[in-house]
Design an enzyme around this catalytic site. Structure first.
Site, PDB file in Angstrom:
ATOM      1  N   GLN A 176       3.790 -13.484  -1.577  1.00  0.00           N
ATOM      2  CA  GLN A 176       4.559 -12.333  -1.070  1.00  0.00           C
ATOM      3  C   GLN A 176       5.329 -12.688   0.194  1.00  0.00           C
ATOM      4  O   GLN A 176       6.345 -12.064   0.493  1.00  0.00           O
ATOM      5  CB  GLN A 176       3.626 -11.151  -0.770  1.00  0.00           C
ATOM      6  CG  GLN A 176       3.053 -10.473  -1.988  1.00  0.00           C
ATOM      7  CD  GLN A 176       1.675 -11.033  -2.319  1.00  0.00           C
ATOM      8  OE1 GLN A 176       1.386 -12.208  -2.072  1.00  0.00           O
ATOM      9  NE2 GLN A 176       0.816 -10.213  -2.894  1.00  0.00           N
ATOM     10  N   ALA A 196       0.793  -1.233   0.000  1.00  0.00           N
ATOM     11  CA  ALA A 196       0.000   0.000   0.000  1.00  0.00           C
ATOM     12  C   ALA A 196       0.832   1.294   0.000  1.00  0.00           C
ATOM     13  O   ALA A 196       0.636   2.150  -0.868  1.00  0.00           O
ATOM     14  CB  ALA A 196      -0.964  -0.044   1.179  1.00  0.00           C
ATOM     15  N   ASP A 227      -3.895  -2.290   4.159  1.00  0.00           N
ATOM     16  CA  ASP A 227      -4.122  -1.536   2.919  1.00  0.00           C
ATOM     17  C   ASP A 227      -5.129  -0.425   3.132  1.00  0.00           C
ATOM     18  O   ASP A 227      -5.149   0.555   2.393  1.00  0.00           O
ATOM     19  CB  ASP A 227      -4.610  -2.477   1.815  1.00  0.00           C
ATOM     20  CG  ASP A 227      -3.470  -3.387   1.390  1.00  0.00           C
ATOM     21  OD1 ASP A 227      -3.267  -4.430   2.048  1.00  0.00           O
ATOM     22  OD2 ASP A 227      -2.757  -3.021   0.450  1.00  0.00           O
ATOM     23  N   LYS A 229      -3.949  -8.185   3.036  1.00  0.00           N
ATOM     24  CA  LYS A 229      -3.825  -9.331   2.122  1.00  0.00           C
ATOM     25  C   LYS A 229      -4.747 -10.480   2.505  1.00  0.00           C
ATOM     26  O   LYS A 229      -4.907 -10.781   3.686  1.00  0.00           O
ATOM     27  CB  LYS A 229      -2.354  -9.775   2.141  1.00  0.00           C
ATOM     28  CG  LYS A 229      -1.988 -10.954   1.264  1.00  0.00           C
ATOM     29  CD  LYS A 229      -2.474 -10.860  -0.164  1.00  0.00           C
ATOM     30  CE  LYS A 229      -2.054  -9.584  -0.857  1.00  0.00           C
ATOM     31  NZ  LYS A 229      -2.820  -9.353  -2.123  1.00  0.00           N
TER      32      LYS A 229
HETATM   33  O1  MRU Z   1      -1.410  -7.232  -3.126  1.00  0.00           O
HETATM   34  P1  MRU Z   1      -0.272  -6.599  -2.382  1.00  0.00           P
HETATM   35  O2  MRU Z   1       0.978  -7.389  -2.399  1.00  0.00           O
HETATM   36  O3  MRU Z   1      -0.066  -5.161  -2.815  1.00  0.00           O
HETATM   37  O4  MRU Z   1      -0.804  -6.550  -0.896  1.00  0.00           O
HETATM   38  C1  MRU Z   1       0.027  -5.983   0.081  1.00  0.00           C
HETATM   39  C2  MRU Z   1      -0.482  -6.136   1.459  1.00  0.00           C
HETATM   40  O5  MRU Z   1      -1.549  -6.657   1.694  1.00  0.00           O
HETATM   41  C3  MRU Z   1       0.350  -5.529   2.546  1.00  0.00           C
HETATM   42  O6  MRU Z   1       0.219  -6.236   3.729  1.00  0.00           O
HETATM   43  C4  MRU Z   1      -0.146  -4.076   2.769  1.00  0.00           C
HETATM   44  O7  MRU Z   1      -0.136  -3.373   1.570  1.00  0.00           O
HETATM   45  C5  MRU Z   1       0.637  -3.355   3.776  1.00  0.00           C
HETATM   46  S1  MRU Z   1       2.250  -3.003   3.229  1.00  0.00           S
HETATM   47  C6  MRU Z   1       3.053  -2.020   4.323  1.00  0.00           C
END
Ligand code: MRU
Length: 328
Positions: A180, A34, A221, A232
């Site tokens: 991830q 995010a 997010d 996520k």
């Molecule tokens: O789909 P992504 O990889 O962009 O999702 C990311 C996440 O869900 C992270 O946990 C979130 O963005 C926080 S990052 C500091």
């Protein structure tokens, strides 16, 4: 930017000089996380300002709005994306001439870049107070340096605790379907020599039941006015299992992830492509003709959250009142 689709096997840097390139990088998850996509989208708008041939303020604004609308259409769930775009547009609207606008937006995005690291370090220090020496922390997805401009949110808390001399172990669920956790979080932690173990997403409850998890730290997010934490996919089940085993569950998020304008039922959860589930690295792992559900995020309700770590301190329960007090 680092091409995160290539990690951990290849470290490839990509350069974009047009907003269209940045938008496509966000959509394809070359850059993700995010706070990272918030700053990248803001930079996309700044590129539009620099590249626009417009000689009038209204002409320049037209180009900025068109880039902003393209960037907004990339990923719907993380509020940081919209926050970053709106912040640059608001700076642009306050400048009188095209040349002053171009200078101001470039200065603004550079400041956002620096600010993000400072915010994560501050958040990290607040969060580190919650960790004890020898704690084992479980996370989900990647909320580290790769998901931000640098340092990270949930992993920023781990980094700050380690910098204070605490021994911290991190349990890293692989985070299907984009992995991830195993591809990015494990890569970051290994690079920083922080003790980590990868596990299948399906092992979360079992390890908690065995008493192997002291705390859960995740990113966010979007945190809505009613204190639902969007993160996520899989975060909700980790939080529910943490509650079942009396393990504290803390999301860590900067102020740019907090959305006081909406409640959880107003948030669109991104649906990701079919192929992410039925194929791994191009190889089919499921029969043809079976439908797939691939939501990229879920919403953890406030009753499962112990507290929210922010760059302004820890928001304690009741979270709705705590968030309101922190933002005002
Ligand atoms: O789909 P992504 O990889 O962009 O999702 C990311 C996440 O869900 C992270 O946990 C979130 O963005 C926080 S990052 C500091």
């Amino acid at each position: 930017m680092i091409d995160q689709t290539m990690l951990p096997t290849r470290l490839v840097y990509r350069t974009y000089d047009k907003p269209e390139g940045v938008a496509s990088a966000i959509k394809k998850m070359v850059i993700r996380g995010a706070p990272a996509i918030g700053v990248a989208a803001a930079m996309g708008v700044a590129l539009a300002a620099v590249k626009s041939p417009a000689r009038t303020k209204s002409g320049l604004e037209r180009d900025l709005f068109s880039a902003a609308s393209l960037l907004r259409s990339t990923r719907p769930t993380a509020v940081n994306l919209f926050w970053g775009i709106d912040r640059v547009l608001s700076v642009a609207s306050s400048e009188p001439s095209p040349s002053r606008t171009r200078e101001a937006v470039v200065a603004e995005v550079k400041q956002m870049e620096e600010e993000d690291i400072a915010v994560n370090k501050r958040l990290g220090r607040f969060g580190a107070e919650l960790l004890e020496d020898c704690d084992t922390v479980m996370t989900q997805c990647n909320a580290g340096a790769l998901a931000t401009v640098g340092y990270g949110t949930a992993l920023g808390v781990v980094r700050a605790a380690v910098e204070q001399g605490k021994m911290i172990k991190v349990l890293v669920p692989e985070t299907r379907p984009q992995l991830q956790g195993s591809r990015l979080t494990a890569f970051e932690l290994k690079t920083d020599h922080i003790d980590c173990t990868i596990l299948p997403d399906t092992a979360v409850g079992h390890l908690m039941a065995l008493g192997r998890v002291d705390k859960v730290l995740v990113g966010a997010d979007r945190i809505t006015r009613d204190s639902y934490v969007f993160n996520k996919i899989g975060t909700y089940q980790v939080a529910a299992l943490a509650k079942r085993h009396s393990i504290p569950f803390y999301p860590a998020a900067p102020y740019s992830s907090i959305d006081m304008s909406r409640t959880h039922d107003q948030i669109r959860i991104e649906d990701r492509p079919y192929d992410e589930v039925v194929k791994i690295r191009g190889r089919r792992i499921a029969p043809k003709g079976v439908p797939v559900a691939n939501p990229a995020f879920d919403a953890t309700p406030p009753e499962l959250v112990t507290g929210i770590i922010t760059d302004r301190g820890l928001v304690k329960r009741p979270l709705v009142a705590g968030l309101k007090a922190m933002i005002s």
